[in-house]
Write a protein that holds these residues in place. Structure first.
Motif, PDB file in Angstrom:
ATOM      1  N   LEU A   1      24.671 101.266  18.870  1.00 44.72           N
ATOM      2  CA  LEU A   1      25.766 101.996  19.512  1.00 44.72           C
ATOM      3  C   LEU A   1      25.464 102.268  20.983  1.00 44.72           C
ATOM      4  O   LEU A   1      26.356 102.163  21.841  1.00 44.72           O
ATOM      5  N   SER A   2      24.214 102.612  21.297  1.00 42.32           N
ATOM      6  CA  SER A   2      23.859 102.893  22.697  1.00 42.32           C
ATOM      7  C   SER A   2      23.906 101.630  23.544  1.00 42.32           C
ATOM      8  O   SER A   2      24.405 101.654  24.682  1.00 42.32           O
ATOM      9  N   LEU A   3      23.421 100.515  23.012  1.00 44.43           N
ATOM     10  CA  LEU A   3      23.432  99.263  23.765  1.00 44.43           C
ATOM     11  C   LEU A   3      24.856  98.770  24.005  1.00 44.43           C
ATOM     12  O   LEU A   3      25.200  98.318  25.105  1.00 44.43           O
ATOM     13  N   GLY A   4      25.694  98.867  22.976  1.00 44.35           N
ATOM     14  CA  GLY A   4      27.083  98.451  23.136  1.00 44.35           C
ATOM     15  C   GLY A   4      27.811  99.302  24.160  1.00 44.35           C
ATOM     16  O   GLY A   4      28.576  98.793  24.987  1.00 44.35           O
ATOM     17  N   ALA A   5      27.564 100.611  24.130  1.00 42.19           N
ATOM     18  CA  ALA A   5      28.199 101.504  25.098  1.00 42.19           C
ATOM     19  C   ALA A   5      27.716 101.211  26.515  1.00 42.19           C
ATOM     20  O   ALA A   5      28.509 101.249  27.467  1.00 42.19           O
ATOM     21  N   ALA A   6      26.431 100.907  26.670  1.00 39.61           N
ATOM     22  CA  ALA A   6      25.900 100.593  27.999  1.00 39.61           C
ATOM     23  C   ALA A   6      26.511  99.313  28.552  1.00 39.61           C
ATOM     24  O   ALA A   6      26.802  99.212  29.751  1.00 39.61           O
ATOM     25  N   LEU A   7      26.723  98.321  27.685  1.00 39.29           N
ATOM     26  CA  LEU A   7      27.392  97.086  28.119  1.00 39.29           C
ATOM     27  C   LEU A   7      28.800  97.391  28.615  1.00 39.29           C
ATOM     28  O   LEU A   7      29.226  96.901  29.671  1.00 39.29           O
ATOM     29  N   ALA A   8      29.524  98.195  27.854  1.00 45.10           N
ATOM     30  CA  ALA A   8      30.876  98.573  28.255  1.00 45.10           C
ATOM     31  C   ALA A   8      30.846  99.340  29.570  1.00 45.10           C
ATOM     32  O   ALA A   8      31.680  99.106  30.459  1.00 45.10           O
ATOM     33  N   GLY A   9      29.890 100.256  29.707  1.00 49.30           N
ATOM     34  CA  GLY A   9      29.772 101.024  30.933  1.00 49.30           C
ATOM     35  C   GLY A   9      29.507 100.150  32.147  1.00 49.30           C
ATOM     36  O   GLY A   9      30.084 100.352  33.219  1.00 49.30           O
TER      37      GLY A   9
ATOM     38  N   ILE B   1      39.329 102.884  29.167  1.00 49.84           N
ATOM     39  CA  ILE B   1      37.877 103.037  29.179  1.00 49.84           C
ATOM     40  C   ILE B   1      37.371 103.419  27.794  1.00 49.84           C
ATOM     41  O   ILE B   1      36.366 102.877  27.312  1.00 49.84           O
ATOM     42  N   TRP B   2      38.077 104.350  27.150  1.00 49.29           N
ATOM     43  CA  TRP B   2      37.706 104.742  25.778  1.00 49.29           C
ATOM     44  C   TRP B   2      37.725 103.536  24.845  1.00 49.29           C
ATOM     45  O   TRP B   2      36.778 103.326  24.067  1.00 49.29           O
ATOM     46  N   PHE B   3      38.765 102.728  24.923  1.00 42.34           N
ATOM     47  CA  PHE B   3      38.888 101.563  24.037  1.00 42.34           C
ATOM     48  C   PHE B   3      37.757 100.568  24.272  1.00 42.34           C
ATOM     49  O   PHE B   3      37.153 100.062  23.313  1.00 42.34           O
ATOM     50  N   ILE B   4      37.453 100.290  25.539  1.00 41.92           N
ATOM     51  CA  ILE B   4      36.401  99.313  25.851  1.00 41.92           C
ATOM     52  C   ILE B   4      35.054  99.790  25.317  1.00 41.92           C
ATOM     53  O   ILE B   4      34.295  99.016  24.717  1.00 41.92           O
ATOM     54  N   ILE B   5      34.769 101.074  25.498  1.00 45.24           N
ATOM     55  CA  ILE B   5      33.476 101.614  25.063  1.00 45.24           C
ATOM     56  C   ILE B   5      33.359 101.605  23.547  1.00 45.24           C
ATOM     57  O   ILE B   5      32.349 101.140  22.989  1.00 45.24           O
ATOM     58  N   VAL B   6      34.366 102.112  22.859  1.00 47.80           N
ATOM     59  CA  VAL B   6      34.314 102.174  21.395  1.00 47.80           C
ATOM     60  C   VAL B   6      34.289 100.777  20.792  1.00 47.80           C
ATOM     61  O   VAL B   6      33.518 100.494  19.863  1.00 47.80           O
ATOM     62  N   ALA B   7      35.100  99.867  21.335  1.00 50.00           N
ATOM     63  CA  ALA B   7      35.155  98.505  20.800  1.00 50.00           C
ATOM     64  C   ALA B   7      33.822  97.785  20.992  1.00 50.00           C
ATOM     65  O   ALA B   7      33.321  97.113  20.071  1.00 50.00           O
ATOM     66  N   THR B   8      33.233  97.910  22.174  1.00 51.19           N
ATOM     67  CA  THR B   8      31.982  97.198  22.441  1.00 51.19           C
ATOM     68  C   THR B   8      30.816  97.793  21.668  1.00 51.19           C
ATOM     69  O   THR B   8      29.973  97.054  21.137  1.00 51.19           O
TER      70      THR B   8
ATOM     71  N   LEU C   1      29.916  86.709  21.657  1.00 48.95           N
ATOM     72  CA  LEU C   1      29.407  86.793  20.286  1.00 48.95           C
ATOM     73  C   LEU C   1      29.842  88.093  19.628  1.00 48.95           C
ATOM     74  O   LEU C   1      30.259  88.093  18.454  1.00 48.95           O
ATOM     75  N   PHE C   2      29.749  89.197  20.356  1.00 44.11           N
ATOM     76  CA  PHE C   2      30.144  90.492  19.802  1.00 44.11           C
ATOM     77  C   PHE C   2      31.639  90.515  19.475  1.00 44.11           C
ATOM     78  O   PHE C   2      32.057  91.107  18.474  1.00 44.11           O
ATOM     79  N   LEU C   3      32.436  89.854  20.307  1.00 39.69           N
ATOM     80  CA  LEU C   3      33.879  89.765  20.055  1.00 39.69           C
ATOM     81  C   LEU C   3      34.162  88.975  18.786  1.00 39.69           C
ATOM     82  O   LEU C   3      34.969  89.393  17.946  1.00 39.69           O
ATOM     83  N   VAL C   4      33.488  87.846  18.624  1.00 41.27           N
ATOM     84  CA  VAL C   4      33.702  87.005  17.443  1.00 41.27           C
ATOM     85  C   VAL C   4      33.305  87.740  16.166  1.00 41.27           C
ATOM     86  O   VAL C   4      34.011  87.679  15.151  1.00 41.27           O
ATOM     87  N   GLU C   5      32.182  88.445  16.212  1.00 43.78           N
ATOM     88  CA  GLU C   5      31.728  89.200  15.042  1.00 43.78           C
ATOM     89  C   GLU C   5      32.739  90.289  14.674  1.00 43.78           C
ATOM     90  O   GLU C   5      33.037  90.507  13.497  1.00 43.78           O
ATOM     91  N   THR C   6      33.271  90.959  15.689  1.00 42.84           N
ATOM     92  CA  THR C   6      34.262  92.013  15.439  1.00 42.84           C
ATOM     93  C   THR C   6      35.546  91.430  14.875  1.00 42.84           C
ATOM     94  O   THR C   6      36.123  91.966  13.910  1.00 42.84           O
ATOM     95  N   LEU C   7      36.009  90.335  15.460  1.00 43.33           N
ATOM     96  CA  LEU C   7      37.240  89.698  14.988  1.00 43.33           C
ATOM     97  C   LEU C   7      37.091  89.205  13.551  1.00 43.33           C
ATOM     98  O   LEU C   7      38.053  89.244  12.772  1.00 43.33           O
ATOM     99  N   SER C   8      35.893  88.747  13.185  1.00 45.58           N
ATOM    100  CA  SER C   8      35.686  88.265  11.817  1.00 45.58           C
ATOM    101  C   SER C   8      35.897  89.387  10.801  1.00 45.58           C
ATOM    102  O   SER C   8      36.456  89.175   9.723  1.00 45.58           O
ATOM    103  N   VAL C   9      35.452  90.601  11.164  1.00 47.65           N
ATOM    104  CA  VAL C   9      35.645  91.757  10.281  1.00 47.65           C
ATOM    105  C   VAL C   9      37.124  92.135  10.221  1.00 47.65           C
ATOM    106  O   VAL C   9      37.667  92.397   9.138  1.00 47.65           O
TER     107      VAL C   9
END
Length: 356
Positions: free
Chosen positions: A261-269, A168-175, A286-294
């Protein structure tokens, strides 16, 4: 269903009007955005644009949700309260980051370790409470599950309590960081969030209509409080819609880390509480692709001693450096998000039909 309409409508109205007030007040107070020196030079013209607009998104969501509950005389569920805690708590971490940027007049707010500590504390509290006896209902079900899920819980992928909390921690922080990385062009993250939160609103409505209740079968969804979660998803969707009116190019205000940060956490939640954790990978593609690019850029840079895969990361900056107009990038990335959402909802519904 009335609560969903009231929640989304109230949040839209508050966000639409509140963002205009925030633009005026934040400009008067000098709460302007600082721009990274190593970013695209075209962004330097945005210096001084009001930021921390995520405060309006959070307030609009809270007013929308609790206002809908008041109108329909519905008591908030523990699932909803946990999700709102995650939403507001992560927004507080982002607010502190944004405030330091403004006070110090620099593009760097909280140090990366301090930000990670804040995100970790909020995510772990959410994870522990969502799996605890405190949150159990009369049937003994907790809002979150110790089983890994895609469209439903996968029975043979049950985790020990500690590993479940860490997941759960990983999903929230990653998203939350994924949405934060995507928030780099006018309206990009806001528009994408509108679609993904709208998708989760539909998922929750469908789960509510097909909830197990007293009779458990292969078609029903064993989830907690789906209708109440749908109200929050609708409120956030409405809040983002209202904010997008002022955030579209050329943006009159930025959401800042407070919003991303709040929107990403809400999606994960929502993914965790609806038992669709792996489906978030598709809906939020889209959020996954942007993260992977970094991650690819940083990893390749370190391995090769200074070489780069992209001209600049995250990915949207790469296309900027290629000469694409910002509006073109935003619209095309919105199209990609729309395709991801359509694919995710299609898979979600197809799985139910396949069980008939």
């Amino acid at each position: 269903m009335r609560a969903i309409l009231f929640g989304g409508g109230l949040a839209l109205l508050v966000s639409l009007l509140g963002t205009r007030i925030a633009i005026t007040q934040f400009t008067r107070l000098g709460y302007g955005q600082e721009i990274r020196d190593d970013g695209p030079t075209s962004h330097h013209t945005k210096r001084g644009t009001p930021t921390m607009g995520g405060v309006v998104i959070i307030l609009a969501t809270l007013i929308g949700y609790f206002g809908a509950n008041l109108i329909t005389q519905t008591e908030p569920s523990k699932s909803a309260l946990l999700l709102l805690f995650l939403f507001v708590g992560m927004g507080a971490v982002g607010f502190l980051d944004d405030y330091i940027k403004i006070v110090k007049q620099r593009s760097l707010g909280l140090r990366s370790k301090a930000k990670m500590i804040g995100q970790t504390v909020i995510a772990l509290i959410f994870g522990v409470l969502a799996l605890s006896d405190w949150a159990k209902d009369a049937d003994g079900d907790t809002p979150a599950s110790e089983k890994i899920s895609f469209l439903r819980e996968i029975d043979w992928l049950a985790l020990p309590m500690l590993l479940a909390v860490l997941l759960i921690w990983f999903i929230i922080v990653a998203t939350s960081n994924g949405v934060n990385l995507t928030d780099g062009l006018d309206g990009l993250a806001t528009g994408a969030c509108v679609m993904v939160f709208g998708a989760y609103m539909l998922v929750n409505i469908w789960q509510n209509n097909q909830s197990c209740g007293a009779e458990v079968n292969d078609l029903c969804y064993n989830v907690r409080d789906p209708l109440d979660l749908a109200v929050i998803a609708a409120a956030i969707t409405g809040a983002c819609f209202g904010f997008l009116w002022w955030n579209a190019s050329p943006a009159a205000i930025f959401m800042g880390d407070t919003g991303s940060l709040s929107l990403g956490a809400a999606l994960a939640g929502l993914a965790i509480l609806t038992r669709t954790e792996l489906l978030l990978i598709i809906l939020g593609g889209l959020f996954l692709v942007e993260t992977l690019s970094v991650m690819m850029q940083v990893g390749y840079f370190k391995l090769t001693g200074g070489k780069r895969i992209f001209r600049m990361a995250p990915l949207h900056h790469h296309f900027e450096m290629l000469g694409w107009e910002q509006v073109t990038i935003v619209i095309r990335f919105w199209i990609i998000t729309g395709l991801c959402v359509a694919a995710g909802l299609g898979i979600f519904y197809a799985e139910w039909v396949a069980r008939l």
